[in-house]
Design an enzyme around this catalytic site. Sequence first.
Site, mmCIF file in Angstrom:
data_model
loop_
_atom_site.group_PDB
_atom_site.id
_atom_site.type_symbol
_atom_site.label_atom_id
_atom_site.label_comp_id
_atom_site.label_asym_id
_atom_site.label_seq_id
_atom_site.Cartn_x
_atom_site.Cartn_y
_atom_site.Cartn_z
ATOM 1 N N ASP A 7 -12.331 -6.949 0.798
ATOM 2 C CA ASP A 7 -12.232 -5.812 -0.099
ATOM 3 C C ASP A 7 -12.244 -6.345 -1.532
ATOM 4 O O ASP A 7 -12.005 -7.537 -1.760
ATOM 5 C CB ASP A 7 -10.924 -5.067 0.203
ATOM 6 C CG ASP A 7 -10.702 -3.879 -0.701
ATOM 7 O OD1 ASP A 7 -11.674 -3.196 -1.054
ATOM 8 O OD2 ASP A 7 -9.534 -3.627 -1.055
ATOM 9 N N GLU A 9 -11.034 -4.252 -4.824
ATOM 10 C CA GLU A 9 -9.910 -3.824 -5.657
ATOM 11 C C GLU A 9 -8.579 -4.037 -4.933
ATOM 12 O O GLU A 9 -8.422 -3.687 -3.774
ATOM 13 C CB GLU A 9 -10.061 -2.351 -6.026
ATOM 14 C CG GLU A 9 -11.256 -2.086 -6.924
ATOM 15 C CD GLU A 9 -11.412 -0.611 -7.222
ATOM 16 O OE1 GLU A 9 -10.568 -0.064 -7.944
ATOM 17 O OE2 GLU A 9 -12.381 -0.012 -6.727
#
Length: 200
Positions: A7, A9
């Site tokens: 991922d 953020e």
Amino acid sequence: MDIVCLDLEGVLVPEIWIAFSQASGIPELKRTTRDEPDYDKLMRWRLGILKEHGLGLNEIQATIEKIEPIPGAKEFLDELRSLTQVIIISDTFTQFASPLMKKLGWPTIFCNSLEVAADGEITGFRMRIENSKLTTVRALQSIGYSTIASGDSYNDLAMIKASKAGFLFKSTDKIKQDNPELPAFETYDELLAAIKAQLS
């Protein structure tokens, strides 16, 4: 053959919407996928707030230009990429991600795109594919890769659980409590060591 799916953020860079919430003085925009599992619902709600306040892509990009990767993220990514293939799979948008990819040394990212009017108003968004993180992991597995995944939010859980190994990173107490079977780490050294142990 292994490939690591990360991922963006909360894992490599701070949350863009939280940074913009602080810059714009609109506290409601602090809400992220850590709080709202339904991404479509979350984005439509965000776009409504932007419209209400007369804010658009230019204002958000000005905030993004000031965002720096989480300390140690680039070094972690550089070392990981020296060991194996890495793809960042994010629900963010190409218009948000480019300045951050530059600061991270241009890793590969799969993300979505915004629909933007000539005056900069964000009028909508186009998801690359439904359930993009899980779908991408399944597609990689279908062409012979073993996936190792890590993320921090609700929208990362499917890709983490579908992978040969998956880890929570800098996640919330609630997500950790709800998924006790998933190893959870707070530092890049811990995450790197866990990933290295899974590389075949």
